[in-house]
Write an enzyme that holds these catalytic residues in place. Structure first.
Site, PDB file in Angstrom:
ATOM      1  N   ARG A 104       0.831  -1.213   0.000  1.00  0.00           N
ATOM      2  CA  ARG A 104       0.000   0.000   0.000  1.00  0.00           C
ATOM      3  C   ARG A 104       0.867   1.266   0.000  1.00  0.00           C
ATOM      4  O   ARG A 104       0.530   2.249  -0.671  1.00  0.00           O
ATOM      5  CB  ARG A 104      -0.926   0.008   1.219  1.00  0.00           C
ATOM      6  CG  ARG A 104      -2.090  -0.953   1.086  1.00  0.00           C
ATOM      7  CD  ARG A 104      -3.030  -0.868   2.266  1.00  0.00           C
ATOM      8  NE  ARG A 104      -4.238  -1.640   2.007  1.00  0.00           N
ATOM      9  CZ  ARG A 104      -5.304  -1.659   2.800  1.00  0.00           C
ATOM     10  NH1 ARG A 104      -5.316  -0.934   3.918  1.00  0.00           N
ATOM     11  NH2 ARG A 104      -6.364  -2.363   2.500  1.00  0.00           N
ATOM     12  N   GLY A 114      -8.202  -7.337   0.164  1.00  0.00           N
ATOM     13  CA  GLY A 114      -8.650  -8.083   1.335  1.00  0.00           C
ATOM     14  C   GLY A 114      -8.029  -9.472   1.390  1.00  0.00           C
ATOM     15  O   GLY A 114      -6.858  -9.659   1.047  1.00  0.00           O
ATOM     16  N   GLY A 148     -12.995  -3.813   0.997  1.00  0.00           N
ATOM     17  CA  GLY A 148     -14.377  -3.331   0.931  1.00  0.00           C
ATOM     18  C   GLY A 148     -14.610  -2.387  -0.236  1.00  0.00           C
ATOM     19  O   GLY A 148     -15.650  -2.459  -0.910  1.00  0.00           O
ATOM     20  N   LYS A 169     -19.653 -15.564   3.238  1.00  0.00           N
ATOM     21  CA  LYS A 169     -21.072 -15.248   3.405  1.00  0.00           C
ATOM     22  C   LYS A 169     -21.752 -14.832   2.119  1.00  0.00           C
ATOM     23  O   LYS A 169     -21.408 -13.819   1.518  1.00  0.00           O
ATOM     24  CB  LYS A 169     -21.231 -14.119   4.434  1.00  0.00           C
ATOM     25  CG  LYS A 169     -20.972 -14.572   5.843  1.00  0.00           C
ATOM     26  CD  LYS A 169     -21.132 -13.434   6.802  1.00  0.00           C
ATOM     27  CE  LYS A 169     -22.329 -13.643   7.694  1.00  0.00           C
ATOM     28  NZ  LYS A 169     -22.647 -12.460   8.476  1.00  0.00           N
TER      29      LYS A 169
HETATM   30  C1  3PG Z   1      -9.025  -1.189   4.566  1.00  0.00           C
HETATM   31  O1  3PG Z   1      -7.991  -1.677   4.996  1.00  0.00           O
HETATM   32  O2  3PG Z   1      -9.939  -1.874   4.054  1.00  0.00           O
HETATM   33  C2  3PG Z   1      -9.206   0.284   4.620  1.00  0.00           C
HETATM   34  O3  3PG Z   1      -8.029   0.941   4.928  1.00  0.00           O
HETATM   35  C3  3PG Z   1     -10.337   0.671   5.548  1.00  0.00           C
HETATM   36  O4  3PG Z   1     -10.063   0.240   6.849  1.00  0.00           O
HETATM   37  P1  3PG Z   1     -11.265  -0.059   7.828  1.00  0.00           P
HETATM   38  O5  3PG Z   1     -11.894  -1.351   7.361  1.00  0.00           O
HETATM   39  O6  3PG Z   1     -10.678  -0.168   9.205  1.00  0.00           O
HETATM   40  O7  3PG Z   1     -12.247   1.074   7.728  1.00  0.00           O
END
Ligand code: 3PG
Length: 391
Positions: A38, A346, A369, A193
């Site tokens: 990142r 993720g 997300g 899920k």
């Molecule tokens: C992530 O890692 O998905 C983003 O930086 C957002 O972090 P968060 O899920 O803690 O809001």
């Protein structure tokens, strides 16, 4: 396509630019920064702004409660090849003084914004205070664009706000693959899920030529078709939705691949009685933990070197290496196919990073997300608030 202005559309020379950047990185047990992907993605925007003669105030969050960003400052300094000063609170007189002392070419990083609850509450006064640190605002944290937090959607109310280069790349890459892909376009969707994946599956079905479903989510589809899934994780209130997905796919001539074989165990933690069985041979006491080789083989039969694969979600309990063959197999099939590939962030990105395969994919999103939202056809609130290209 990103229809928003970027850092390249504005004049930043001699200005103090407030950059919402991407410093939410894994921290190792010894307290040092783990995977730097990142941060490496954050650098081009920062480098560009510095080359243009801007002074930079960097702000970000870390998800782990109480985690200071001080440990990230030296890493960013090394990547940029310049000093990065640190303010141990994003508010306060001392911080304001540090901001005011900044000169073009200098960089100041603020402490974790989430140390103040006002960040997540999208508090207007907090956003205004942050905005007072700069003359322009740049959002270059794609990973947080789905969050309506002060630094994401609040600050742009007070400053001209544009996108950074990483945000531009993420949005353009993901949306181009969905709107104008090299076909066939195949989506591989896993994870636990079905309830959280329904929006993405429904949207993807409109776009793709074929959809492969794996992970614990597939159990619900199998059970909805009347198959025995033993003691596997399922969501029995989602059967209707699973059947709808299958019916819609059929009505639209889309291929949906469900597992034809699975890895089962009688005890997940103790790895008892782990074996591959056909999906119609799952026993009463079995727990499905992965897809089997024949299921991976189904993907191999349809991937096309001229096409595109979008992958989101592991195929099983991939964090346990006893149950990661299906996820690894899917990764290898995608890589070997030569198709252009996009991996949502993720868990999937973490897995392929851990397997040392990240650089073998066309594009690996930094966002979990946020990439899911985009792949579900939704806009992102923190991008909506940026200046339009035409204005
Ligand atoms: C992530 O890692 O998905 C983003 O930086 C957002 O972090 P968060 O899920 O803690 O809001």
């Amino acid at each position: 396509m990103l229809h928003k202005q970027t850092v390249k559309d504005i004049n930043v020379t001699g200005k103090t630019v407030l950059v919402r950047t991407m410093l939410n990185v894994p921290i190792d047990d010894d307290g040092s920064v783990g995977d730097k992907k990142r941060l490496e993605s954050a650098v081009p925007t920062l480098q560009y702004l510095l080359e243009q003669g801007a002074a930079l105030v960097l702000m970000s969050h870390h998800s782990h409660e109480g985690q200071s960003l001080a440990v990230v400052a030296p890493v960013i300094a090394e990547l940029l090849g310049c000093d990065v000063a640190f303010a141990d609170d994003c508010l306060g007189e001392a911080t304001t003084a540090k901001v005011q002392a900044l000169r073009p070419g200098q960089v100041l990083m603020l402490e974790n914004l989430r140390f103040h609850p006002e960040e997540e509450a999208n508090d207007e006064a907090f956003a205004k205070q942050l905005a007072s640190y700069g003359e322009l605002y740049v959002n270059d944290d794609f990973t947080t664009c789905h969050r309506e937090h002060a630094s994401m959607v609040g600050v742009p109310k007070f400053l001209p706000a544009v996108a950074g280069l990483s945000v531009e790349t993420e949005v353009n890459t993901i949306t181009a693959a969905l709107d104008n892909p090299k076909r066939p376009l195949i989506a591989v969707s896993g994870g636990a899920k079905i309830s959280t994946k329904v929006p993405i599956i429904s949207f993807l079905l409109q776009k793709v030529d074929a959809l492969m479903i794996g992970g614990a989510m597939a159990n619900t589809f199998l059970a909805a078709e009347g198959l025995q899934v033993g003691k596997s994780l399922i969501e029995d209130d989602e059967f209707e939705i699973a059947r709808n997905v299958m019916d819609t796919a059929k009505a639209n001539n889309k291929t949906v691949l469900l597992p034809v074989d699975v890895v089962v165990t009688s005890d997940i933690d103790a790895h008892q009685n782990v074996r591959v069985v056909a999906t119609n041979e799952v026993g009463e006491d079995d727990i499905i933990v992965d897809i089997g080789p024949a299921s991976v083989g189904q993907l191999k039969q349809i991937v096309d070197p001229k096409g595109t694969v979008i992958w989101n979600g592991p195929m099983g309990i991939a964090e346990d290496e006893v149950y990661d063959d299906g996820t690894l197999g899917v990764a290898q099939v995608i890589i070997e196919s030569g198709a252009y590939s996009i991996v949502g962030g993720g868990d999937t990105a973490d897995f392929i990073d851990g397997a040392g395969l990240a650089d073998k994919f066309g594009f690996v999103s930094n966002g979990g997300g946020a990439s899911l939202e985009l792949m579900s056809g939704n806009t992102l609130p923190a991008i909506d608030v940026l200046l339009d290209k035409t204005s």
